[in-house]
Design an enzyme around this catalytic site. Structure first.
Site, PDB file in Angstrom:
ATOM      1  N   TRP A  12      -9.213  -2.130  10.751  1.00 34.72           N
ATOM      2  CA  TRP A  12      -8.729  -3.218  10.634  1.00 34.72           C
ATOM      3  C   TRP A  12      -8.021  -3.375   9.236  1.00 34.72           C
ATOM      4  CZ3 TRP A  12     -10.704  -7.054   7.168  1.00 34.72           C
ATOM      5  CH2 TRP A  12     -10.162  -8.298   7.041  1.00 34.72           C
ATOM      6  N   HIS A  68      -8.497   0.772  17.691  1.00 35.21           N
ATOM      7  CA  HIS A  68      -9.223  -0.364  17.609  1.00 35.21           C
ATOM      8  C   HIS A  68     -10.281  -0.645  18.976  1.00 35.21           C
ATOM      9  CE1 HIS A  68      -7.450  -2.031  13.958  1.00 35.21           C
ATOM     10  NE2 HIS A  68      -6.313  -1.951  14.618  1.00 35.21           N
ATOM     11  N   CYS A 104       9.305   7.295  16.592  1.00 37.99           N
ATOM     12  CA  CYS A 104       8.656   7.416  15.244  1.00 37.99           C
ATOM     13  C   CYS A 104       9.301   6.515  14.184  1.00 37.99           C
ATOM     14  CB  CYS A 104       8.870   9.018  14.677  1.00 37.99           C
ATOM     15  SG  CYS A 104       8.603   9.383  13.017  1.00 37.99           S
ATOM     16  N   CYS A 127      11.290   8.162  11.711  1.00 33.60           N
ATOM     17  CA  CYS A 127      12.525   8.898  12.083  1.00 33.60           C
ATOM     18  C   CYS A 127      13.536   7.535  12.035  1.00 33.60           C
ATOM     19  CB  CYS A 127      12.298   9.375  13.407  1.00 33.60           C
ATOM     20  SG  CYS A 127      11.306  10.819  13.404  1.00 33.60           S
ATOM     21  N   VAL A 131      -1.232  -0.685   6.390  1.00 25.61           N
ATOM     22  CA  VAL A 131       0.289   0.117   6.928  1.00 25.61           C
ATOM     23  C   VAL A 131       1.208  -1.212   7.350  1.00 25.61           C
ATOM     24  CG1 VAL A 131       1.112   1.277   8.669  1.00 25.61           C
ATOM     25  CG2 VAL A 131      -1.038   1.888   7.558  1.00 25.61           C
ATOM     26  N   ASN A 132       0.781  -2.315   7.555  1.00 22.07           N
ATOM     27  CA  ASN A 132       1.637  -3.248   7.942  1.00 22.07           C
ATOM     28  C   ASN A 132       2.332  -3.764   6.552  1.00 22.07           C
ATOM     29  OD1 ASN A 132       1.154  -3.259  10.824  1.00 22.07           O
ATOM     30  ND2 ASN A 132       0.160  -5.196  10.739  1.00 22.07           N
ATOM     31  N   HIS A 160       0.628   9.453   5.154  1.00 20.08           N
ATOM     32  CA  HIS A 160       0.136   8.257   4.562  1.00 20.08           C
ATOM     33  C   HIS A 160      -1.318   7.919   5.276  1.00 20.08           C
ATOM     34  CE1 HIS A 160       3.172   6.468   2.012  1.00 20.08           C
ATOM     35  NE2 HIS A 160       4.070   6.967   2.662  1.00 20.08           N
TER      36      HIS A 160
END
Length: 618
Positions: free
Chosen positions: A485, A418, A69, A72, A491-492, A459
């Site tokens: 995408w 994806h 996670c 985590c 997120v990245n 999120h």
């Protein structure tokens, strides 16, 4: 001689081959590496959890986490810092952890109703085996958790559950000095005068810090400034202050600073033997300033060639259903509906091998009988039955991290969804699709109700329900591919440079320029080029079988399967490599034995020749 030689050879060969384990080098789907044995965190599992916390005279703060996670992983340094910070509080409360990613701990985490990671739970002293713990809510910063530990201890006093050896954290109420001397066996007591403010924790933390050295350190009792009789008696004029009392009646007044670290230092000055000659004129202790660096956006990173592996797709399902779903105590209502929706989507659009597709179809068929609810334990049995004895120890290939707890399952889950959006777009044209966001809705339901990382789940749900670009705004399968995408890149961007980021695979904006030069020329994204690239990358016909567990006999598991790992353009299994090593070793031994035999024969021949010559001479 020849028979002995052959026996020795076969013994050596048998020994070497018996030591070969075809999956010995496997990295399992979960492997706890967040905490070390040297950390002051009691690491527990299903075998020792209850025996460790039940009926102990100290309370517990236990983190239920998953080693894959991301939140985590981010939280682990703070939890280690907390454990070190409160290490001296172990007479009252200890810090522990359970890795729910370990398969053997699934029943434990299910029994304690762990619905997301990380989950912190308090367990009172002398807790019984049926106590599920008290979930802690609030921020995950060290100060906030430490404060909640203080609050929990005070709550135990309020409920009259605190053991008698615990230090009293509350302020002096109706007790007199005579009551204090009768209660404590010490010859000294410290009265800590302050303006009582329950939002300030420094004085209670000082009491907890000092208690570890009891009885070497005297007990400390807090006194509210409204306690006029004591304020007058000891001429307390400036707060905070403490009065050092001796049973003989002697007292000394000291002005102090409202700071935990300052109190630690002054207590050491006062009571540690090596500082008996020291002065109490203590300088101000500067507080550290904690700053958080903004997330870095990685640029100019040359990524490895993009490739989708069936091993990662199947590994995602094995972990999702074998751990994430099975760990739930009860799946009911919207959770059950979300689970069924995901399995229905997988049954139609997952491009797996026939064996996995049959497993999905079987679990879908068997789950239809559960209309209102299903226990996690029941689902776990349905899943195992659907697997029909198939191996579940699938290694990650494309999602393999540089450490066991990096990438892995979260990476494989992104890859799976994806692939599903692309497969759906290939089967459903933009004109004929009645449910263009079907895959995204199934993804949202699973992430919301079953994805263990609670922080990550929240999120994603927020992103899916965003007013500007929610899932409901998707009007075609093509838009669904592009929506996911774009969401992945958001997120990245958000978690780049987090502790969960693999240094060997930094979070970049996908796809990388070296993999798709036409996708972002001059920094401007071209959705058409991106869409074409995604369709090509996640097309079922382009999914690689490298790294799959190969079935030799579906009715058996374990040694009936081998695992292959990519090596250049070839694919070697761990068994292949071990067998080559064994053959090399045995060949070397044979050559050594043959050489020894030749040398022995030659020595005998030389001796015989000498004997013949000597005989003739005589």
């Amino acid at each position: 001689m020849r028979s002995k030689f052959m026996k020795l050879l076969f013994l050596l060969l048998g020994f070497v081959l018996s030591s070969i384990n075809p999956v010995a080098d496997a990295i399992p789907l979960s492997n706890s590496v967040l905490y070390k044995d040297s950390d002051p965190i009691v690491q527990m599992n299903i075998a020792d959890f209850k025996s460790t916390i039940v009926a102990t005279s100290n309370a517990w703060l236990v983190e239920f986490y998953s080693s894959w996670c991301g939140h985590c992983i981010d939280f682990a340094p703070a939890y280690i810092q907390l454990a070190n910070d409160v290490k001296g509080w172990e007479k009252v409360i200890k810090v522990g952890a359970v890795d729910c990613a370990k398969e053997e701990n699934i029943p434990l985490c299910r029994d304690f109703e762990i619905m997301g990671y990380p989950t912190l739970k308090f367990f009172p002293a002398f807790t019984d085996a049926s106590h599920l713990g008290i979930a802690r809510t609030g921020g995950k910063k060290v100060d906030a958790i430490r404060n909640s530990m203080i609050d929990f201890i005070e709550q135990q006093f309020a409920e009259k559950k605190a053991p008698p050896h615990w230090p009293v954290l509350g302020s002096l109420q109706n007790e007199t000095l005579e009551d204090l001397w009768n209660h404590y066996n010490n010859n000294e007591i410290i009265l800590l005068f302050e303006t009582i403010d329950n939002s300030k924790y420094w004085s209670r933390e000082a009491i907890m810090d000092a208690h570890q050295y009891a009885p070497h350190y005297p007990p400390i009792r807090r006194v509210n400034a409204t306690h006029k009789d004591l304020v007058t008696k000891y001429n307390v004029q400036t707060l905070p202050a403490f009065v050092f009392l001796e049973r003989t009646g002697k007292s000394e007044l000291y002005q102090i600073q409202p700071d935990r670290d300052y109190m630690k230092k002054i207590m050491r000055k006062f009571f540690d033997s090596e500082n008996e000659e020291g002065s109490l004129a203590i300088a101000n202790i500067p507080k550290p300033v904690h700053t958080q660096e903004p997330h870095a956006i990685h640029t100019n990173v040359k990524a490895a060639k993009d490739q989708v592996y069936m091993a990662d797709l199947e590994g995602a399902l094995l972990y999702a259903f074998g751990h994430e779903v099975s760990v739930h105590k009860l799946i009911v209502g919207k959770e059950l509906a979300a689970l069924k929706q995901l399995i229905n989507v997988l049954d139609q659009y997952f491009p797996g091998r026939p064996e996995m597709k049959e497993t999905i179809h079987s679990i879908r068929r068997n789950l239809e009988g559960y209309k209102k609810q299903i226990r996690g334990e029941e689902f776990s049995k349905l899943w195992r039955d659907a697997l029909n004895g198939r191996e579940t120890n699938q290694e990650w290939v494309g999602c393999r991290g540089s450490r066991p707890n990096l990438r892995g399952y979260p990476c494989s889950l992104w890859t799976t969804f994806h692939t599903l959006t692309v497969n759906y777009a290939l089967k459903q044209s933009d004109d004929t699709s009645n449910e263009p966001n079907l895959i995204l809705q199934a993804m949202k339901g699973f992430i919301k109700y079953f994805f263990g990382c609670a922080h990550c789940s929240n999120h994603f749900v927020d992103m899916a329900e965003d007013e500007v670009d929610p899932i409901e705004s998707v009007k075609s399968p093509r838009q669904a591919v592009l929506w996911l995408w774009a969401a992945h890149n958001k997120v990245n961007r958000r978690i780049a440079s987090d502790a969960s980021e693999d240094p060997k695979a930094p979070k970049i904006q996908f796809p990388a320029p070296n993999n798709c030069p036409d996708c972002r020329p001059n920094g401007v994204e071209r959705e058409e080029a991106v869409y074409d690239y995604l369709i090509k990358l996640y097309h079922p016909d382009h999914v690689s079988s490298v790294g799959l567990l190969i079935e030799r006999n579906p009715a058996h598991s374990g040694s009936s399967r081998v695992q292959s790992l990519p090596l250049g353009t070839l694919s070697f299994t761990g068994y292949d490599i071990s067998l080559c090593a064994a053959i090399y070793l045995v060949s070397s031994l044979i050559l050594m034995l043959v050489l020894c035999r030749i040398l022995v024969k030659r020595r005998r021949y030389v001796r015989k020749q000498v004997y013949d010559v000597c005989g003739k001479l005589m």
